[in-house]
Structures are given as C-alpha cells and as structure tokens.
Motif scaffolding. Structure first.
Motif, PDB file in Angstrom:
ATOM      1  N   GLN A  73       0.823  -1.204   0.000  1.00 55.63           N
ATOM      2  CA  GLN A  73       0.000   0.000   0.000  1.00 55.63           C
ATOM      3  C   GLN A  73       0.861   1.259   0.000  1.00 55.63           C
ATOM      4  N   VAL A  74       0.492   2.195  -0.833  1.00 59.33           N
ATOM      5  CA  VAL A  74       1.109   3.521  -0.987  1.00 59.33           C
ATOM      6  C   VAL A  74       2.474   3.453  -1.658  1.00 59.33           C
ATOM      7  N   GLU A 110       3.335  -1.329   9.675  1.00 59.52           N
ATOM      8  CA  GLU A 110       3.592  -0.166  10.527  1.00 59.52           C
ATOM      9  C   GLU A 110       4.036   1.034   9.691  1.00 59.52           C
ATOM     10  N   GLY A 111       3.406   2.181   9.947  1.00 59.34           N
ATOM     11  CA  GLY A 111       3.750   3.410   9.255  1.00 59.34           C
ATOM     12  C   GLY A 111       2.967   3.658   7.984  1.00 59.34           C
ATOM     13  N   LEU A 112       2.150   2.657   7.566  1.00 64.05           N
ATOM     14  CA  LEU A 112       1.343   2.802   6.359  1.00 64.05           C
ATOM     15  C   LEU A 112      -0.134   2.655   6.721  1.00 64.05           C
TER      16      LEU A 112
END
Length: 313
Positions: A94-95, A137-139
C-alpha cells in the motif's frame, strides 16, 4: 525396419501428448506479474530505513502481454480492496509500491483475456491472487477482505473470464482434465490461508478460484510450496499424488544477485508444475546472466511422465 520403429515412436508420442492431463506438465511463470519499479522517492526512503527490504523489492516486469508472448504461463496478481469505490486496486505494498501495468483487477483480466483471444490454443494459464489487507507499521491499513468482498471479487472474475475457467467443480479428487480440453482456459488460485481461505471455502464448488485447502478437505487440489530446496520431497509427494503445485525459483532478488542456481535447479527437478521467477529475462543489471527459462514454453513433468513424452504449446 528402422523407419517402422521411428513411425511407431512418433505415434506413441502423439498418443502420449493427447492423453496428457494438466497436472502432467511443467512451465515457468512470473512472480508479482503486474509490478513496475517502485517510484524513486519511495525506493530511496525505504533504503534509508531498511536496505534489506529495499533490495527485496528491487525488481520489475515488462507488460503482461509481453510476458505471455515470451512463454510465461503462470501469473500472479496482488489485489487490494477499495471500499469507497468498490474496486480492486492492483499493487504490492500500500502507498509505496503500487506502480502496476494494470492498476485495477478488471484491467488486468481484460488484458489477459484479450491476449488469450489471439492465441486460443495456449495451455491453461494459472493466475494466483493475494488478497492484500495486512497491517504494515507506518502505512495506512487496507480495507479488509471479508466474505462479502471475496464474493465481489468473484463477480469481477466471472464478468471477464466466464466460460474460460477450469474451476474447483471441474476437479474432484485430483481428477484433472486433459490438456487438450483445457487449452484456451485459465486456472485461478486464491493464495491465502487462515480466515480468508476459510471464507472462500464456503460453497467452494460454486467458486471460480481454487483455495489452498488442506489435504483432508474435499476441495484440496492446488498447493503452494515455495521452497524447492528445503521442501523438495514434499513437492514430489504432492505432485505424484495428483496435486497441482507452484514453487519459486528465486525470491527477494537473492539468487539473482549472486547468480545462485541451486534453488532454480531444485524447482525444475521437483516436479512442481508452475515455477515462478522474477527473472525470465537475464539479470544483467546485477552483472550476471541469472535466468529461469526452458527451451520450450511447456514441457512434460519430470516426475509424472516418461522420457518419450512430448508436449507442444
């Protein structure tokens, strides 16, 4: 006399080819077939934080129709779910790793179907799907693949490929159709375990995709065994028992960087039907010629056929 023997061998080989079932062949496929290179901004950011992860994601592919032209007969597509639009975006992470030759599932399927229409005699093309909803984590967290979402994914698949599928209902007890009857078709696999797999096994006979069911389940037909070095005997056992098996010749760019062919050769000899790679083209960007390919598009399976066997695309 010699001419008669040769003629008999030709006839026998032809008969062998006509009798082959789709679990008696072997071919190469691409891993994460849709993937384009990660955008430089995200690649640099990831390398600063996790160089090993950056190395693992440093691969990309040519467009899917070009892969099929080269002989790839196993494709892999990662799909997310976008609840806001009720669509299935295609990407890896993702992203940060979402650059794709076909940004949405339907586009990928249309692309593959159009290629198939041009080459209707192709051997059945495997397409496996990962349903991506993992927390990283972080997304941002992706939307969840619930039972309802998996049914919506089935609808998209049937919209595009109905009439061209080898389905779970067609295969009971590893009774696979003959290759001659499966040409021009597709075999789809939901490459998931746990809750998503259990959702999908509900009413499995009506589903377009095979799920990775355990051996004691009536839907059990396809297995994913990714380590042909450590699990060679398990792959061989499953192949001889009639299962279709997918394995990997390389992973995370490791083998290509060091030109290590041990995993590739183990995959070839294991009898796994579909052998996935990121390097159906030579890994010249790593300064070597690491490559995973056969001289032919498809060959007879080394574990379940005789030396006289012949098969053509």
């Amino acid at each position: 006399m010699r001419a008669l023997v040769v003629a008999c061998v030709v006839v026998l080989c032809s008969a062998c080819t006509q009798a082959l079932r789709i679990n008696q062949i072997q071919f190469i496929g691409s891993h994460n077939s849709y993937k384009q290179a990660m955008s430089a901004e995200f690649a640099d950011m990831l390398r600063a934080r996790n160089p090993q992860a950056a190395d693992a994601l440093a691969y990309s592919h040519i467009p899917i129709p070009e892969q099929l032209d080269l002989g790839m007969r196993k494709l892999e597509i990662d799909v997310f779910y976008d609840a806001a639009t009720n669509t299935f975006p295609v990407g890896h992470v993702q992203v940060i790793d979402m650059n794709s030759h076909c940004p949405h599932l339907r586009q990928c399927l249309v692309m593959i179907r159009q290629w198939s229409a041009e080459y209707p005699r192709h051997i059945p093309i495997w397409i496996s799907f990962n349903a991506k909803d993992q927390h990283i984590e972080g997304l941002p967290d992706p939307d969840e693949f619930t039972a309802k979402v998996l049914m919506a994914m089935d609808t998209v698949i049937m919209d595009e490929l109905a009439g061209q599928l080898v389905t779970p209902a067609d295969v009971l007890g590893q009774n696979w159709p003959k290759l001659s009857a499966a040409r021009g078709k597709f075999l789809l696999i939901l490459d998931e375990g746990g809750v998503k797999r259990d959702h999908y096994l509900d009413n499995w006979r009506a589903r377009p995709m095979f799920a990775l069911a355990p051996e004691d389940h009536p839907a059990s037909a396809v297995m994913v065994i990714n380590d042909p070095l450590g699990q060679a005997s398990e792959i061989s056992r499953l192949v001889k028992a009639g299962y279709l098996v997918r394995t990997r010749a390389d992973a995370d760019t490791v083998e290509a960087r060091s030109n290590d062919t041990r995993r590739r050769e183990a995959a070839f000899s294991s009898g796994a039907h579909a052998i996935s790679t990121d390097y159906y083209l030579p890994a010249i960007h790593f300064g070597n010629d690491y490559q995973v390919h056969f001289l032919e598009v498809v060959r007879c399976n080394p574990q379940t056929t005789t030396r006289n066997c012949r098969v053509e695309e």
